[in-house]
Write an enzyme that holds these catalytic residues in place. Structure first.
Site, PDB file in Angstrom:
ATOM      1  N   LEU A 150       0.795  -1.326  -0.222  1.00 45.21           N
ATOM      2  CA  LEU A 150      -0.059   0.112   0.045  1.00 45.21           C
ATOM      3  C   LEU A 150       0.771   1.182  -0.099  1.00 45.21           C
ATOM      4  CD1 LEU A 150      -2.657  -0.976   2.857  1.00 45.21           C
ATOM      5  CD2 LEU A 150      -2.769  -1.318   0.300  1.00 45.21           C
ATOM      6  N   ARG A 151       0.466   2.231  -0.718  1.00 43.45           N
ATOM      7  CA  ARG A 151       1.016   3.486  -0.879  1.00 43.45           C
ATOM      8  C   ARG A 151       0.620   4.389  -0.190  1.00 43.45           C
ATOM      9  NH1 ARG A 151       0.626   5.131  -6.860  1.00 43.45           N
ATOM     10  NH2 ARG A 151      -1.230   3.865  -6.364  1.00 43.45           N
ATOM     11  N   GLU A 152       0.997   5.136   1.017  1.00 44.97           N
ATOM     12  CA  GLU A 152       0.256   6.006   1.688  1.00 44.97           C
ATOM     13  C   GLU A 152       0.027   6.977   0.747  1.00 44.97           C
ATOM     14  OE1 GLU A 152       2.011   6.987   5.482  1.00 44.97           O
ATOM     15  OE2 GLU A 152       3.383   5.444   5.409  1.00 44.97           O
TER      16      GLU A 152
ATOM     17  N   ALA B 246      13.840  12.663  -9.105  1.00 46.31           N
ATOM     18  CA  ALA B 246      14.947  13.359  -7.907  1.00 46.31           C
ATOM     19  C   ALA B 246      14.371  14.019  -7.006  1.00 46.31           C
ATOM     20  CB  ALA B 246      15.998  14.098  -8.921  1.00 46.31           C
TER      21      ALA B 246
ATOM     22  N   CYS C 134       8.116   2.286   5.062  1.00 42.73           N
ATOM     23  CA  CYS C 134       8.563   1.102   4.806  1.00 42.73           C
ATOM     24  C   CYS C 134      10.262   1.028   4.355  1.00 42.73           C
ATOM     25  CB  CYS C 134       7.706   0.912   3.347  1.00 42.73           C
ATOM     26  SG  CYS C 134       6.022   0.325   3.916  1.00 42.73           S
TER      27      CYS C 134
ATOM     28  N   ARG D 184       7.630   9.608   9.520  1.00 40.33           N
ATOM     29  CA  ARG D 184       8.886   8.589   9.921  1.00 40.33           C
ATOM     30  C   ARG D 184       9.790   8.596   8.876  1.00 40.33           C
ATOM     31  NH1 ARG D 184       4.726   3.399  10.717  1.00 40.33           N
ATOM     32  NH2 ARG D 184       3.733   4.592   9.254  1.00 40.33           N
TER      33      ARG D 184
END
Length: 434
Positions: A153-155, A255, A263, A331
């Site tokens: 899962l991509r936040e 970039a 993750c 995070r």
């Protein structure tokens, strides 16, 4: 089917809500009573677009429940998902599996009838074997299987990723658990994602290998960006030129200030530790981790260079603190290292983020936080764009120039065109472009 989700954090809550939306009956369990109380009041403890409506809808339809009482939730479940945190362990970088193993022991004591235990947490190779051993020790007569089902899962896009995945990886060791998992994911059949059935250890490794490869792509293009600046090339054109090659692909070739989040940082470290444990060192991943760590500090140096080599006593405006847009996750966010470096060199940092301020405030006690994008810019010696929120893509550049003490923008995400900014009389510094 009846599903119990142990852990109501990012993965557990999103997965639980989506399973409920498929028509399953889901009970989300968490040991944090305050979190469960908030969920029972309809408050979502994390920011993820669309999650509040999804949770509310399935609660109304009595398909989604929240509790701190694990045993009753396990007894009635066809499958119990473990979706607890596996942060990097202090000292060696290995994944801290204490929450996973504690959950396994508690599950074992509560099992009643055949149940599939599904490890949704990101765990090193062999964790499923240990979970199975712990459950068997806690309840020698239990009838169960242990499955690995890593999340991808991509936040910021987690609901879409869950409902329309590229693939669903399922590490199974027997036909009974395979049938249960196929039934759980049957509602996805209209979207026809492949259910990739492999053995348990292969499934565990797929997750780490995927994240390490994506982290490598990010780090690779960041190093190419540095070369572009030296030779007068444009990294965005380089990214497009190589990304059109079907063997490479265009994703994760943007970039910027380096990867962060929940993750990539911890998973690359955990994969390195696994390689060391099995005497199979991963030299490429070692380099990726080292280069990414240095990258974040290098971005602070880019800001300092734009201000003639010193930020002492100067006001720096930061737009964006979360590690990526559409999340409040701090995070390993690049902003943490950038702010620490700037403050350490004597800068006064003022910042704004649409969602991450409450998460950032205790991590950045020296920063002055603001309630809109323009407030921190007033009187600043430079504006630094750290996170590419959509809200920052169409700033009134004339207004920005009038608010800045000196007209300098350091864009670490390349969200503006060089000529577009410079025509307003603003000194513009970006990444990998002349």
């Amino acid at each position: 089917m009846n599903i119990t989700m142990i852990g109501s954090g990012y993965v557990g809550l999103v997965s639980g809500a989506c399973f409920a939306d498929f028509g399953h009956v889901v009970t989300c369990v968490d040991s944090d009573a305050s979190k469960i109380e908030r969920l029972l009041r309809g408050e979502i403890p994390i920011y993820e677009p669309g999650l509040d409506d999804l949770v509310a809808s399935n609660v109304r339809q009595k398909r989604l429940f929240f509790t701190t009482d694990l045993a009753p939730a396990v007894k009635g479940a066809d499958a119990v998902f473990i979706a607890v945190g596996t942060p990097s362990r202090r000292g060696d970088g290995h994944a801290d599996l204490s929450y996973v193993f504690a959950a396994a022991e508690t599950i074992g004591k509560a099992l009643d009838g055949y149940t599939v235990i599904v490890d949704k947490s990101t765990v090193p190779v062999g964790t499923g074997d240990e979970v199975e051993r712990i459950i068997r020790e806690a309840n020698p007569n239990a009838d169960f299987s242990v499955v690995s089902n890593p999340e991808f899962l991509r936040e910021g896009a987690a609901i879409e990723d869950f409902k329309r995945p590229d693939r669903v990886v399922l590490g199974v060791e027997d036909e009974r658990s395979k049938a249960v998992m196929a039934e759980i994911y049957r509602p996805l059949s209209l979207n026809a994602p492949p259910l990739v059935f492999v053995n348990r250890r292969t499934s565990e490794l797929i997750k780490y290998a995927a994240n390490a490869f994506l982290a490598t792509k990010i780090t690779f293009i960041n190093e190419v960006a540095d070369l572009c600046e030296k030779v007068g090339a444009n990294v965005q054109d380089v990214s497009r030129g190589i990304g059109l090659d079907g063997r490479i692909g265009s994703k994760f070739l943007h970039a910027g200030p380096g990867y962060g989040g929940s993750c990539f940082p911890k998973d690359t470290l955990a994969l390195l530790k696994t390689g060391q444990d099995y005497s199979a060192p991963l030299r490429i991943v070692e380099t990726v981790v080292a280069v990414n760590d240095a990258r974040k500090r290098a971005m602070a140096r880019k800001v300092i260079a734009a201000l003639d080599g010193s930020v002492r006593g100067k006001k720096i405006a930061l737009l964006g603190l979360a590690f990526k847009p559409n999340t409040d996750d701090m995070r390993d966010a690049p902003s943490l290292a950038i702010v620490a470096s700037l403050v350490g060199d004597g800068a006064k940092v003022h910042a704004y983020d649409p969602e991450a301020t409450s998460q950032a405030r205790p991590l950045m006690p020296e920063v002055v936080f603001h309630e809109d994008a323009y407030a921190p810019i007033e009187g600043a010696d430079a504006l630094v764009i750290v996170t590419e929120w959509d809200a920052f893509r169409a700033l009134d550049l004339e207004k920005v120039k009038s608010l800045l003490k000196t007209p300098i923008i350091v864009d670490l995400r390349n969200i503006y065109g060089v000529d577009e900014v410079r025509k307003h009389g603003i000194t513009y510094v970006s990444v990998g472009r002349a």
